[in-house]
Design a protein around this motif. Structure first.
Motif, PDB file in Angstrom:
ATOM      1  N   ALA A 116     -30.829   5.024 -46.347  1.00 47.55           N
ATOM      2  CA  ALA A 116     -31.668   4.076 -47.078  1.00 47.55           C
ATOM      3  C   ALA A 116     -30.987   2.713 -47.196  1.00 47.55           C
ATOM      4  CB  ALA A 116     -31.961   4.627 -48.469  1.00 47.55           C
ATOM      5  N   ILE A 117     -31.798   1.684 -47.377  1.00 45.41           N
ATOM      6  CA  ILE A 117     -31.327   0.336 -47.719  1.00 45.41           C
ATOM      7  C   ILE A 117     -32.231  -0.192 -48.817  1.00 45.41           C
ATOM      8  CG2 ILE A 117     -30.459  -0.171 -45.403  1.00 45.41           C
ATOM      9  CD1 ILE A 117     -32.977  -2.088 -45.246  1.00 45.41           C
ATOM     10  N   TYR A 118     -31.773  -1.219 -49.526  1.00 46.98           N
ATOM     11  CA  TYR A 118     -32.605  -1.831 -50.559  1.00 46.98           C
ATOM     12  C   TYR A 118     -32.702  -3.324 -50.290  1.00 46.98           C
ATOM     13  CZ  TYR A 118     -34.888  -2.629 -54.970  1.00 46.98           C
ATOM     14  OH  TYR A 118     -35.818  -2.963 -55.923  1.00 46.98           O
ATOM     15  N   VAL A 119     -33.925  -3.846 -50.324  1.00 49.99           N
ATOM     16  CA  VAL A 119     -34.169  -5.276 -50.147  1.00 49.99           C
ATOM     17  C   VAL A 119     -34.495  -5.852 -51.516  1.00 49.99           C
ATOM     18  CG1 VAL A 119     -35.600  -7.025 -49.030  1.00 49.99           C
ATOM     19  CG2 VAL A 119     -35.089  -4.884 -47.828  1.00 49.99           C
ATOM     20  N   GLY A 120     -33.782  -6.899 -51.902  1.00 47.18           N
ATOM     21  CA  GLY A 120     -34.018  -7.521 -53.192  1.00 47.18           C
ATOM     22  C   GLY A 120     -33.528  -8.947 -53.230  1.00 47.18           C
ATOM     23  N   THR A 122     -32.064 -10.412 -56.444  1.00 52.56           N
ATOM     24  CA  THR A 122     -31.299 -10.735 -57.656  1.00 52.56           C
ATOM     25  C   THR A 122     -29.995  -9.939 -57.709  1.00 52.56           C
ATOM     26  OG1 THR A 122     -32.273  -8.977 -59.009  1.00 52.56           O
ATOM     27  CG2 THR A 122     -33.462 -11.107 -58.938  1.00 52.56           C
ATOM     28  N   ASN A 123     -29.101 -10.380 -58.588  1.00 54.83           N
ATOM     29  CA  ASN A 123     -27.869  -9.621 -58.808  1.00 54.83           C
ATOM     30  C   ASN A 123     -28.166  -8.230 -59.338  1.00 54.83           C
ATOM     31  OD1 ASN A 123     -25.474 -10.961 -58.001  1.00 54.83           O
ATOM     32  ND2 ASN A 123     -25.811 -12.477 -59.594  1.00 54.83           N
ATOM     33  N   GLY A 124     -29.241  -8.105 -60.131  1.00 57.51           N
ATOM     34  CA  GLY A 124     -29.649  -6.789 -60.607  1.00 57.51           C
ATOM     35  C   GLY A 124     -30.018  -5.862 -59.463  1.00 57.51           C
ATOM     36  N   ASP A 125     -30.665  -6.409 -58.453  1.00 49.96           N
ATOM     37  CA  ASP A 125     -30.999  -5.622 -57.261  1.00 49.96           C
ATOM     38  C   ASP A 125     -29.735  -5.208 -56.516  1.00 49.96           C
ATOM     39  OD1 ASP A 125     -33.750  -5.891 -57.741  1.00 49.96           O
ATOM     40  OD2 ASP A 125     -33.874  -7.717 -56.542  1.00 49.96           O
ATOM     41  N   LEU A 126     -28.800  -6.141 -56.391  1.00 48.56           N
ATOM     42  CA  LEU A 126     -27.518  -5.840 -55.754  1.00 48.56           C
ATOM     43  C   LEU A 126     -26.799  -4.717 -56.496  1.00 48.56           C
ATOM     44  CD1 LEU A 126     -25.037  -6.383 -53.894  1.00 48.56           C
ATOM     45  CD2 LEU A 126     -24.357  -8.136 -55.559  1.00 48.56           C
ATOM     46  N   LYS A 127     -26.701  -4.844 -57.817  1.00 47.41           N
ATOM     47  CA  LYS A 127     -26.022  -3.826 -58.626  1.00 47.41           C
ATOM     48  C   LYS A 127     -26.707  -2.467 -58.494  1.00 47.41           C
ATOM     49  CE  LYS A 127     -24.214  -7.070 -62.005  1.00 47.41           C
ATOM     50  NZ  LYS A 127     -24.320  -7.601 -63.367  1.00 47.41           N
ATOM     51  N   ALA A 128     -28.033  -2.472 -58.445  1.00 46.05           N
ATOM     52  CA  ALA A 128     -28.782  -1.218 -58.316  1.00 46.05           C
ATOM     53  C   ALA A 128     -28.491  -0.557 -56.969  1.00 46.05           C
ATOM     54  CB  ALA A 128     -30.279  -1.483 -58.469  1.00 46.05           C
ATOM     55  N   PHE A 136     -27.385  -3.402 -49.187  1.00 40.75           N
ATOM     56  CA  PHE A 136     -28.281  -4.348 -49.848  1.00 40.75           C
ATOM     57  C   PHE A 136     -28.628  -5.489 -48.905  1.00 40.75           C
ATOM     58  CE2 PHE A 136     -28.719  -8.261 -52.456  1.00 40.75           C
ATOM     59  CZ  PHE A 136     -29.905  -7.931 -53.097  1.00 40.75           C
ATOM     60  N   VAL A 137     -29.937  -5.746 -48.760  1.00 41.79           N
ATOM     61  CA  VAL A 137     -30.439  -6.883 -47.991  1.00 41.79           C
ATOM     62  C   VAL A 137     -30.885  -7.938 -48.996  1.00 41.79           C
ATOM     63  CG1 VAL A 137     -32.159  -7.714 -46.346  1.00 41.79           C
ATOM     64  CG2 VAL A 137     -31.226  -5.401 -46.104  1.00 41.79           C
ATOM     65  N   TYR A 149     -23.666  -9.379 -50.307  1.00 37.39           N
ATOM     66  CA  TYR A 149     -24.758  -8.624 -49.693  1.00 37.39           C
ATOM     67  C   TYR A 149     -24.275  -8.069 -48.362  1.00 37.39           C
ATOM     68  CZ  TYR A 149     -25.098 -13.359 -47.832  1.00 37.39           C
ATOM     69  OH  TYR A 149     -24.798 -14.593 -47.316  1.00 37.39           O
ATOM     70  N   ASP A 150     -25.039  -7.130 -47.835  1.00 37.85           N
ATOM     71  CA  ASP A 150     -24.719  -6.552 -46.526  1.00 37.85           C
ATOM     72  C   ASP A 150     -25.468  -7.275 -45.410  1.00 37.85           C
ATOM     73  OD1 ASP A 150     -23.044  -4.260 -47.449  1.00 37.85           O
ATOM     74  OD2 ASP A 150     -24.887  -3.821 -48.540  1.00 37.85           O
ATOM     75  N   TYR A 151     -26.668  -7.718 -45.720  1.00 38.34           N
ATOM     76  CA  TYR A 151     -27.504  -8.494 -44.797  1.00 38.34           C
ATOM     77  C   TYR A 151     -28.208  -9.554 -45.617  1.00 38.34           C
ATOM     78  CZ  TYR A 151     -27.028  -4.155 -42.111  1.00 38.34           C
ATOM     79  OH  TYR A 151     -26.530  -3.053 -41.469  1.00 38.34           O
TER      80      TYR A 151
END
Length: 163
Positions: A116-120, A122-128, A136-137, A149-151
């Motif tokens: 899985a990856i997560y696209v977001g 905000t810093n909250g998205d990064l932390k999640a 994290f994208v 970030y990773d991408y």
């Protein structure tokens, strides 16, 4: 409808400082319900090419939504924009009472996801994403500032080129 207690208390205090906590919660609940009705009837502004990109991504990948919204918001979004067919599952703290990171982990476990990856945006998205142990994208065109970030993507359509 479940509102995360800490979030609801802080928001209620900020928006309605002269009301007691119970009335603050009730007003927030009613606001969330009205927001869902509005979204179902009026929709929201989508970034350029979102529907086209999601359709193409769904042909190659399994898509899911994890958001910080209240219960009913994603369903209203789906109904107005007709995007439900592209997503296999969704989660939010309004249904679970969990944080975004916990909901990402729940989504991964519930759907037996291995990669899985997560696209977001905000810093909250990064932390999640970090909490869930996934890449994290960073959607740089969004609302937040993220330094790690990773991408990174400058436009939603760039998701088609990352993977």
């Amino acid at each position: 409808m479940i509102l995360r207690k800490q979030w609801a208390c802080k928001l209620g205090e900020k928006l309605f400082p002269n009301l007691n906590e119970e009335v603050q919660k009730q007003v927030l609940k009613e606001c969330c319900e009205q927001e869902n009705v509005y979204l179902e009837q009026q929709g929201g502004h989508l970034y350029k090419n979102v529907v086209n990109v999601i359709e193409k991504l769904s042909q190659r990948y399994k898509l899911y939504i994890v958001s910080n919204c209240q219960d009913g918001y994603i369903e209203a979004f789906y109904k107005y924009h007709g995007l439900e067919e592209y997503f296999l599952d969704y989660e939010n703290p309004g249904r679970t009472g969990l944080s975004k990171g916990e909901n990402i982990k729940l989504m991964i476990e519930r759907n037996n996801l291995l990669d899985a990856i997560y696209v977001g945006d905000t810093n909250g998205d990064l932390k999640a994403a970090r909490y869930a142990g996934i890449p994290f994208v960073y959607a740089k065109y969004g609302f937040g500032e993220v330094s790690e970030y990773d991408y990174v993507i400058e436009d939603f359509a760039e998701l088609l080129n990352i993977f």
